[in-house]
Design an enzyme around this catalytic site. Structure first.
Site, PDB file in Angstrom:
ATOM      1  N   GLU A  83       0.839  -1.192   0.000  1.00 23.98           N
ATOM      2  CA  GLU A  83       0.000   0.000   0.000  1.00 23.98           C
ATOM      3  C   GLU A  83       0.883   1.256   0.000  1.00 23.98           C
ATOM      4  OE1 GLU A  83      -1.999   0.726   3.715  1.00 23.98           O
ATOM      5  OE2 GLU A  83      -3.674   1.724   2.744  1.00 23.98           O
ATOM      6  N   LYS A 100     -10.088   0.567  -1.248  1.00 25.72           N
ATOM      7  CA  LYS A 100      -9.993   0.291   0.190  1.00 25.72           C
ATOM      8  C   LYS A 100     -11.239   0.772   0.940  1.00 25.72           C
ATOM      9  CE  LYS A 100      -6.880   1.170   4.119  1.00 25.72           C
ATOM     10  NZ  LYS A 100      -5.715   1.966   4.560  1.00 25.72           N
ATOM     11  N   CYS A 118      -4.597  -3.192   4.066  1.00 26.67           N
ATOM     12  CA  CYS A 118      -4.209  -2.702   5.390  1.00 26.67           C
ATOM     13  C   CYS A 118      -5.285  -2.824   6.471  1.00 26.67           C
ATOM     14  CB  CYS A 118      -3.698  -1.267   5.263  1.00 26.67           C
ATOM     15  SG  CYS A 118      -2.618  -0.779   6.634  1.00 26.67           S
TER      16      CYS A 118
END
Ligand code: NAG
Ligand code: NAG
Ligand code: NAG
Ligand code: NAG
Ligand code: NAG
Length: 552
Positions: A111, A214, A247
């Site tokens: 990321e 995300k 993440c």
């Protein structure tokens, strides 16, 4: 074919320094633990494991030390932004070539690896590209660069995948004009477009095959949360289906639990994770998730000392190949390559078990899955009344903050014994025996916490954790500590009100140990047993996520 039809005697990695590799056979809870320092010859590795074609593949992740923009809050022109990104793309190019030489079929970058972090919504503008939806459009940016303007980064990544003939996953910044999808609850941002933290996947011929926005942002001013959670998968010829997350997503229900419940068992995890001992260090939670959800996780982190980012790996329920930089190590990237089993979607009967996140369960009757299990998490609630007065703590308890949560602790005051400690809806039981004491005294405590974590993110937990305290005062229990000399044989057990329990054992100086035994009964009791540690114990944890209580 399924992973249990053969074990993978050859998890290998090719790198210049020592890393831990372990192999785990679940059969009879026997464990084979080995620490390998290796440059295994790839061809012999491949020869041995490919007797059944498609049963394994070679995965690679790259922990990237990015070249950062020193002033991320100052907007750059498009050419300036591209000049910056190019420096990171050059490193990606070198690593793609290395990974390909080592036989990698899929390579994952972290990321924020191309542009870095700390941008504002406007200062990131030079880095944005509008990424076409691969579900709507079939596009190879490398061979058809003229189809979309302003897509230099996509073209470069696509050509890398094509040049080195591997699936390539990278993270970049996407701009989508409104309306992308209309949703009353998430209207178009005032400036008329969306900006997303985005994973892109290229097929080995360069086609863009997946795009994932995300869902769970972590203080990212430059980006928007997508109007609805995106459940994104892609297919590969060598290993079937992979799912995508980024993440902070790993702590939440969407998209990962939806992916896992749909049977996706191979997950790709670009991350920029700031480590937090004693419960959420990168490799610790990466492995915990892989074991708890019975999935493969390809985790690629950023390497940045200042931001405490390091820790990447290739995890399967049977093995872990990982890297975690130690204090004082040079700040540099690291390529990990491992041959891992293809995990097929579990059949219906099995899937309930895998959702339960267990490695083995006590009762093996084949009717178990149909009789004893709750299929909705919420139906487990009734089994766990708020009060737990039936179990009396075995010793004097105290409260100490761990990961910003008020854990109830009890000290391990002997060299062996049994302890119970309760907090709210969770009661943790420990049996322990110190098998080796260090030169100096080390203090350990057993902690319990049930409730909603509210600092830097909101999520409901039931946690049991055996931790080494940072000092010799009980007030230091729950604080960060990296090293330990005390080895312990233990059994840690609790009843959980969720089937999503993520187990971890972290030994001194960031070494992972695979639990010798993990069991789960139909009524939610999880048992983790371990002995013969190779290093001192830092943390042993059962981290239960009560997703169904997140919004309560
Ligand atoms: C980002 O900003 C925070 C504070 O705003 C700072 O602590 C951190 O060092 C910055 N990170 C980078 C990479 O500049
Ligand atoms: C790309 O930009 C050029 C110059 O601005 C323009 O003429 C062309 O139509 C654009 N192409 C596409 C596909 O948008
Ligand atoms: C985990 O997956 C393996 C196959 O990939 C399967 O054999 C095993 O039963 C699963 N474990 C659980 C607890 O579901
Ligand atoms: C340890 O704690 C238990 C329970 O409080 C107590 O009975 C025992 O005497 C303690 N042992 C030592 C060595 O202090
Ligand atoms: C732990 O080590 C002891 C002594 O070497 C051995 O007898 C025992 O089998 C080991 N246990 C496991 C689970 O490997």
């Amino acid at each position: 074919m399924s992973a249990d039809s053969g074990y993978f005697d050859l998890t290998f990695l090719c790198d210049v320094t020592a890393q831990s590799v372990f192999h785990h056979r679940l059969v009879g809870a026997a464990m084979y633990l080995s620490v390998a320092l290796c440059f295994l010859v790839l061809t012999s590795a491949a020869g041995q494991t490919e007797s059944a074609p498609g049963s394994s593949y070679v995965a690679a992740v790259y922990e990237h030390h990015p070249v950062l923009n020193p002033e991320p809050r100052v907007p750059l022109s498009r050419p300036e932004a591209l000049r910056h990104v190019l420096k990171n793309l050059e490193i990606y190019e070198e690593q793609s070539e290395r990974a390909a030489q080592l036989g990698a079929q899929i390579l994952v970058f972290p990321e924020d690896g191309l542009q870095g972090f700390n941008f504002s919504r406007s200062s990131i503008s030079g880095y944005l590209e509008t990424i076409p939806d691969p579900q709507q459009e079939n596009w190879n940016p490398c061979t058809e660069p003229g189809r979309h303007n302003n897509t230099e980064i996509l073209q470069a990544l696509s050509c890398m995948a094509r040049r080195y003939n591997l699936y390539l996953v990278a993270n970049m910044a996407d701009l989508q004009p409104c309306p992308l999808t209309t949703s009353p609850s998430s209207p178009c941002p005032p400036d008329g477009h969306w900006q997303f933290n985005t994973n892109v996947v290229f097929r080995s011929d360069g086609h863009l095959v997946a795009r994932y926005h995300k869902q769970n942002l972590y203080f990212e001013n430059a980006f928007d949360t997508p109007p609805q959670p995106e459940i994104i998968t892609f297919e590969t010829p060598f290993a079937g289906t992979f799912g995508l997350l980024t993440c902070f997503d790993i702590l939440f229900h969407e998209p990962i639990i939806t992916l896992v419940e749909r049977g996706v068992r191979q997950l790709i995890f670009p991350t920029a994770w700031m480590n937090q001992l004693p419960l959420l260090d990168t490799i610790q939670f990466q492995q915990a998730f892989s074991l708890g959800a019975n999935v493969t996780l390809l985790a690629s982190n950023i390497r940045n000392n200042h931001l405490i980012m390091t820790g990447s790996g290739i995890y399967t329920p049977f093995s872990a190949t990982y890297h975690h930089a130690q204090r004082g190590d040079p700040e540099e990237g690291r390529l990990l390559v491992a041959r891992v089993p293809v995990l097929e979607p579990l059949g219906e009967g099995h899937r309930v078990t895998s959702e339960e996140g267990t490695v083995r369960k006590k009762s093996t009757s084949s009717t178990d899955t149909d009789s004893g299990y709750c299929h909705q998490e919420s139906c487990l609630d009734s089994l766990y009344p708020e009060a737990t007065s039936a179990v009396s703590p075995s010793s004097v308890t105290f409260t100490s903050s761990m990961m910003y949560d008020p854990f109830t602790f009890v000290l391990l005051n002997e060299t062996e014994g049994q302890l119970d400690v309760c907090h709210g809806t969770v009661c943790c039981h420990l049996q322990y025996r110190q098998s080796q004491q260090g030169h100096s005294k080390e203090l350990y405590a057993l902690g319990a916490f049930a409730g909603t974590h509210t600092v830097n993110g909101r999520y409901a937990l039931q946690v049991c954790a055996l931790v080494r305290c940072a000092g010799l005062e009980s007030s230091t229990c729950g604080q960060e500590v990296e090293e330990a000399e005390t080895k312990m044989d233990f059994l840690l057990e609790a009843m959980f009100g969720t089937r999503y329990v993520y187990p971890s054992i972290l030994a001194s100086r960031y070494v992972l140990e695979q639990p010798e035994l993990l069991e789960k009964t139909a009524d939610g009791r999880v048992t983790m047993k371990h002995s013969n540690m190779t290093g001192g114990l830092v943390t042993a944890c059962l981290y239960g996520r009560m997703y169904h209580r997140d919004n309560k």
